[in-house]
Write an enzyme that holds these catalytic residues in place. Structure first.
Site, PDB file in Angstrom:
ATOM      1  N   ASP A   1      -7.539  -4.964   9.323  1.00 55.46           N
ATOM      2  CA  ASP A   1      -7.144  -3.752   8.603  1.00 55.46           C
ATOM      3  C   ASP A   1      -7.124  -3.899   7.101  1.00 55.46           C
ATOM      4  O   ASP A   1      -6.542  -3.086   6.408  1.00 55.46           O
ATOM      5  CB  ASP A   1      -5.790  -3.261   9.107  1.00 55.46           C
ATOM      6  CG  ASP A   1      -4.700  -4.290   8.871  1.00 55.46           C
ATOM      7  OD1 ASP A   1      -5.010  -5.377   8.338  1.00 55.46           O
ATOM      8  OD2 ASP A   1      -3.556  -4.009   9.223  1.00 55.46           O
TER       9      ASP A   1
ATOM     10  N   GLU B   1       0.810  -1.208   0.000  1.00 55.01           N
ATOM     11  CA  GLU B   1       0.000   0.000   0.000  1.00 55.01           C
ATOM     12  C   GLU B   1       0.849   1.266   0.000  1.00 55.01           C
ATOM     13  O   GLU B   1       1.953   1.279   0.540  1.00 55.01           O
ATOM     14  CB  GLU B   1      -0.870   0.024   1.267  1.00 55.01           C
ATOM     15  CG  GLU B   1      -1.815  -1.148   1.353  1.00 55.01           C
ATOM     16  CD  GLU B   1      -2.514  -1.237   2.704  1.00 55.01           C
ATOM     17  OE1 GLU B   1      -3.644  -1.722   2.744  1.00 55.01           O
ATOM     18  OE2 GLU B   1      -1.918  -0.812   3.715  1.00 55.01           O
TER      19      GLU B   1
ATOM     20  N   ALA C   1       4.672  -8.643  16.924  1.00 54.48           N
ATOM     21  CA  ALA C   1       5.631  -7.530  16.849  1.00 54.48           C
ATOM     22  C   ALA C   1       5.100  -6.220  17.430  1.00 54.48           C
ATOM     23  O   ALA C   1       5.858  -5.387  17.909  1.00 54.48           O
ATOM     24  CB  ALA C   1       6.054  -7.321  15.398  1.00 54.48           C
ATOM     25  N   GLN C   2       3.776  -6.021  17.405  1.00 55.78           N
ATOM     26  CA  GLN C   2       3.213  -4.754  17.865  1.00 55.78           C
ATOM     27  C   GLN C   2       2.974  -4.731  19.388  1.00 55.78           C
ATOM     28  O   GLN C   2       2.784  -3.660  19.976  1.00 55.78           O
ATOM     29  CB  GLN C   2       1.884  -4.526  17.114  1.00 55.78           C
ATOM     30  CG  GLN C   2       0.992  -3.373  17.578  1.00 55.78           C
ATOM     31  CD  GLN C   2       1.602  -1.978  17.439  1.00 55.78           C
ATOM     32  OE1 GLN C   2       1.175  -1.042  18.086  1.00 55.78           O
ATOM     33  NE2 GLN C   2       2.590  -1.835  16.591  1.00 55.78           N
TER      34      GLN C   2
ATOM     35  N   VAL D   1      -7.550   1.046  11.640  1.00 51.52           N
ATOM     36  CA  VAL D   1      -6.947   0.412  10.463  1.00 51.52           C
ATOM     37  C   VAL D   1      -5.615   1.082  10.099  1.00 51.52           C
ATOM     38  O   VAL D   1      -4.846   0.551   9.308  1.00 51.52           O
ATOM     39  CB  VAL D   1      -7.880   0.437   9.227  1.00 51.52           C
ATOM     40  CG1 VAL D   1      -9.141  -0.371   9.510  1.00 51.52           C
ATOM     41  CG2 VAL D   1      -8.254   1.854   8.819  1.00 51.52           C
TER      42      VAL D   1
ATOM     43  N   LYS E   1     -10.059  -9.270   6.341  1.00 51.40           N
ATOM     44  CA  LYS E   1      -9.214  -9.478   7.524  1.00 51.40           C
ATOM     45  C   LYS E   1      -9.811  -8.712   8.695  1.00 51.40           C
ATOM     46  O   LYS E   1      -9.601  -7.508   8.834  1.00 51.40           O
ATOM     47  CB  LYS E   1      -7.778  -9.025   7.240  1.00 51.40           C
ATOM     48  CG  LYS E   1      -6.800  -9.221   8.413  1.00 51.40           C
ATOM     49  CD  LYS E   1      -5.360  -8.954   7.943  1.00 51.40           C
ATOM     50  CE  LYS E   1      -4.340  -9.180   9.053  1.00 51.40           C
ATOM     51  NZ  LYS E   1      -4.427  -8.210  10.147  1.00 51.40           N
TER      52      LYS E   1
ATOM     53  N   ASP F   1      -2.013 -15.627  23.047  1.00 57.07           N
ATOM     54  CA  ASP F   1      -1.657 -15.736  21.631  1.00 57.07           C
ATOM     55  C   ASP F   1      -1.712 -17.216  21.281  1.00 57.07           C
ATOM     56  O   ASP F   1      -1.407 -18.065  22.122  1.00 57.07           O
ATOM     57  CB  ASP F   1      -0.246 -15.186  21.394  1.00 57.07           C
ATOM     58  CG  ASP F   1       0.046 -14.927  19.913  1.00 57.07           C
ATOM     59  OD1 ASP F   1       0.291 -13.769  19.556  1.00 57.07           O
ATOM     60  OD2 ASP F   1       0.019 -15.897  19.121  1.00 57.07           O
TER      61      ASP F   1
END
Lengths: 373, 373
Positions: free
Chosen positions: B236, B56, B139-140, B302, B240, B161
Site C-alpha cells: 500500500d 498520510e 492486527a488486521q 491500498v 511496499k 505468518d
C-alpha cells in the site's frame, strides 16, 4: 494518551500568558522556522471547494515532528452568525507516526496569522512606521493590531470596514487595549498617512479594496519618504483577492510558498515567472527585504502550513507542565500491537471455548514447528 | 460542540453492536457509496514519507459531508511494541465548514479495511468459496476473517505468518470466534485448497509473499474449477508490495482509485495504461466482476479516502442517540463571529477604560455616519 487543548483552555492559556507576549515569542519561533525553511516537507494545501466555501488540510513536517491543520473558509458564514474560519490541528511524532497533540486552532490561527504579518513587516515596513491603516475589522483585526504593537510598536490605527457593527466592535476592543483608533468613512481615508496598510476582508470574490490610485495618492501626500508596506491577508484562495493588480505589479512582492501563492494569492493573476521574493529568504539574509524609504512592498499572505506547524509546536512546548490541556484516548495502545482485536474487543471472543477446541489447539501447536521469523 | 469517539467508546460500540453485524452493515453502506463514486471529490492521499514510515492525510467529500483521516504506517513499530498503523479522523459539514465528529480510527480503519475486502470479494470470489488462505496474521487478520464470514460465509481458514507468536495469537482468537483454523508452515501450504487468498503483511519493502508458481500449483490442484481470488491488502505504498508481478499481469485486476493505486498498489510496477478495472464500476454494473469459474482475480487494495468517509458516516449515524461519544469544545463559537477576540479573550481587555476614552468613542460614533455594508 494524546494532549488535547480545547477552546476554553487555549483562551485561558492566551489570556494568562498575555496576547502580546505570545505574539512576540511566536514571531521569534516563526523566524526560527522560516530560517530553516528548506528542511520542511512542503506541499500546497489540499482544498475541497464547494458552493459557499472551502475546507482545507495543511500538512508539513520538519523530519522530527509532523503537523497538520484542518481549516474552513466560508465567507457566507458571517451572515449566518457563524465564523468564516474555524480550525483544529494536530502534531505527530515522525519516528513513530503517533499523534502527540490535538488542538483547537481557530484562536491559534488568528494568533499565527497576526504573528506572520508582523514577522514580514519587521523586514518590510518603512523604518519608524507608526500608523497602520486597516481595511477590514473582522475577527482577525485585533490580533493584527496587537501583533504590530508587540513587534513594531504601532499604536495608531485608522480603520475602515463596510460593516459598521464590525467597526464599532473593533473600536471598542482596540480602545480598551490602549490603541489610538480612528474610524474612517472609506478605505482611502483609512490609508491616509499610514506607513503600513493591512487588508483583511472576507468577501469570496475578486474585490478591489485598495486601488492603485488610492495608494498613489497616499504615497504622494507623504513626500519623498513615501514608502508603504501593504500587508495583504484576505486574498487567500482562487477567485478571492483584495488588491488592484496594478498595485501588485509595481510593488516588491513577498510571498510564503510560491507554488501555493500563485494559486491562491494576489499574484494568482500574474504569470508564474513573475519576480517575487520568498519571505524565508529575506529572513536568512539571502534576499533583501525593504531596500529604500520610497519602496512599495506587498506581503501577499495566504497562510502556509509551516506557520501552523510553528504555532502548534510553540503551544505544545508552552503548555508542557501546565493544566492547559486534557489527555484524551485517541490512539488504541494494545500491549501486543498485533492483537488489536483481542485486546480491544476481547469481550466479543467466546469465553466458553470448549475443552475439545482447547485440546485441538494444543495439539496443533505441537504438530506445527512454526516457521522462524 | 463536536462529537468525539475515543478508543474506549469505539471498542464498546463495536463489541455491543457485534463485529459481524457492523461488518455486514458497513459493507452495505460502502456498496452504496461505491455506487455513487462519481459524486465524490477524489484526490490521492497526501503522504509525508520518512525513514521509518509514512504519515498520510486522506480527505474526500460527497458535496454534503467532508471527511478526512490522519493515518501512519510504520512497519518498524511492530518491533517496538507499537502499532504499525494508528489513525484518527473527522467529519465536517460542507455547507458551513464546521467539524461534526472526531473519532479514533485505528479500530475503525481495521473495520473498514475488512469491509472493503469483503465487498470486493462478494463480486470477485469464486461462487461457493469456503476456504480462505491467509498470509499474515497481524492486527488486521481477525477483522478480515470476520468480514469474510459475515458477508461470504467463510468458516475455514488456513494461515501462515513468519512470526510464530502472531500465528498463535490468531489461532487463539479465531478459534474462540468459532472458525476452523489450520496453522501452516509456509505460504504455499496456506493457499493449498483455498478459494480466496488474503495477503496482509507489513514489511516495508517489495516482498513476494505469493509467487506465480505457488499460485499456479494451487490452481492446478483444483482442477477445472480452478478460479482463485487474491485479496491483496498489505502492498500500500511505493516500495511496499507483496505479489509476484507476473501474478498481477495474468490476473484480472481490480483497484479502488487508479491514480493512487498506480503509485501505491501492486500495480506500481505496471505502465499506467495497464488494463485494470475500478471496483466501483463493478458495483454499478458498468463493468463485470468475476466472469468465469477458472478466472484469477486480484483486488489490489491500498485503502481509499471514500472508505474512511463511509466508515465515519456509518459510525456517526450509528452512535446518534447513544452514549458512545463525548462532546468536546473543539470549535470557538462566539455569539458575534467577528468578535472572536473580545468574546474569547475579553478578560485581556482593560476593564478600566477611562471616561475620557469612552466619551471620545461616543463622540466619534456620532461624527461618523458609517458607510453602509
Amino acid at each position: 494518551m494524546v494532549r488535547f487543548v480545547n477552546v476554553h483552555n487555549l483562551a485561558r492559556w492566551a489570556a494568562d500568558t498575555g496576547i502580546e507576549n505570545i505574539l512576540r515569542d511566536l514571531v521569534a519561533a516563526m523566524e526560527h522556522d522560516f530560517r530553516r525553511w528548506p528542511v520542511f516537507d512542503k506541499t500546497p494545501r489540499v482544498a475541497s471547494h464547494s458552493e459557499h466555501g472551502v475546507i482545507e488540510l495543511m500538512p508539513t513536517s520538519d523530519g522530527e515532528t509532523y503537523g497538520f491543520k484542518f481549516v474552513n473558509g466560508h465567507p457566507i458564514n458571517s451572515t449566518r452568525g457563524l465564523q468564516t474560519v474555524t480550525a483544529f490541528g494536530a502534531l505527530a511524532d515522525v519516528d513513530t507516526g503517533y499523534p502527540l497533540m490535538l488542538s483547537e486552532m481557530t484562536l491559534l490561527t488568528a494568533l499565527r496569522t497576526a504573528a506572520t504579518s508582523a514577522m514580514a513587516a519587521k523586514v518590510l515596513a518603512p523604518a519608524h512606521a507608526s500608523v497602520m491603516g486597516m481595511i477590514g475589522s473582522g475577527a482577525q483585526s485585533e490580533f493584527q493590531a496587537l501583533a504590530f504593537r508587540a513587534n513594531l510598536g504601532i499604536e495608531t490605527l485608522r480603520v475602515f470596514d463596510t460593516d459598521p457593527a464590525a467597526m464599532t466592535k473593533f473600536e471598542r476592543n482596540a480602545t480598551a487595549l490602549g490603541f489610538d483608533v480612528t474610524i474612517c468613512r472609506s478605505a482611502e481615508e483609512a490609508i491616509t498617512g499610514a506607513h503600513i496598510v493591512t487588508t483583511c476582508t472576507a468577501d469570496k470574490r475578486n474585490a478591489t479594496v485598495l486601488t492603485d490610485e488610492m495608494v498613489r495618492s497616499t504615497e504622494a501626500s507623504r513626500g519623498p519618504r513615501r514608502g508603504l508596506h501593504i500587508n495583504a491577508i484576505g486574498g487567500d484562495c482562487p477567485g478571492k483577492t483584495e488588491l488592484d493588480i496594478e498595485l501588485v505589479k509595481r510593488a516588491s512582492t513577498f510571498v510564503e510558498f510560491p507554488e501555493q501563492s500563485f494559486i491562491e494569492g494576489e499574484i494568482q493573476f500574474l504569470p508564474h515567472d513573475w519576480p517575487i521574493t520568498e519571505l524565508w529568504q529575506v529572513l536568512t539574509g539571502e534576499r533583501p527585504g525593504r531596500q529604500s524609504d520610497d519602496e512599495l512592498t506587498v506581503f501577499d499572505s495566504v497562510g502556509f502550513a509551516i506557520e501552523d506547524f510553528c504555532a502548534l509546536r510553540f503551544l505544545n512546548e508552552s503548555i508542557t507542565g501546565t493544566d492547559y490541556y486534557d489527555e484524551i484516548d485517541l490512539v488504541a495502545e494494545p500491549a501486543d500491537p498485533k492483537n488489536l482485536f483481542g485486546e480491544l474487543l476481547g469481550s466479543t471472543l467466546a469465553t466458553d471455548t470448549s475443552d475439545v477446541a482447547g485440546a485441538a489447539i494444543d495439539q496443533l501447536r505441537q504438530l506445527v514447528p512454526l516457521a522462524g521469523s
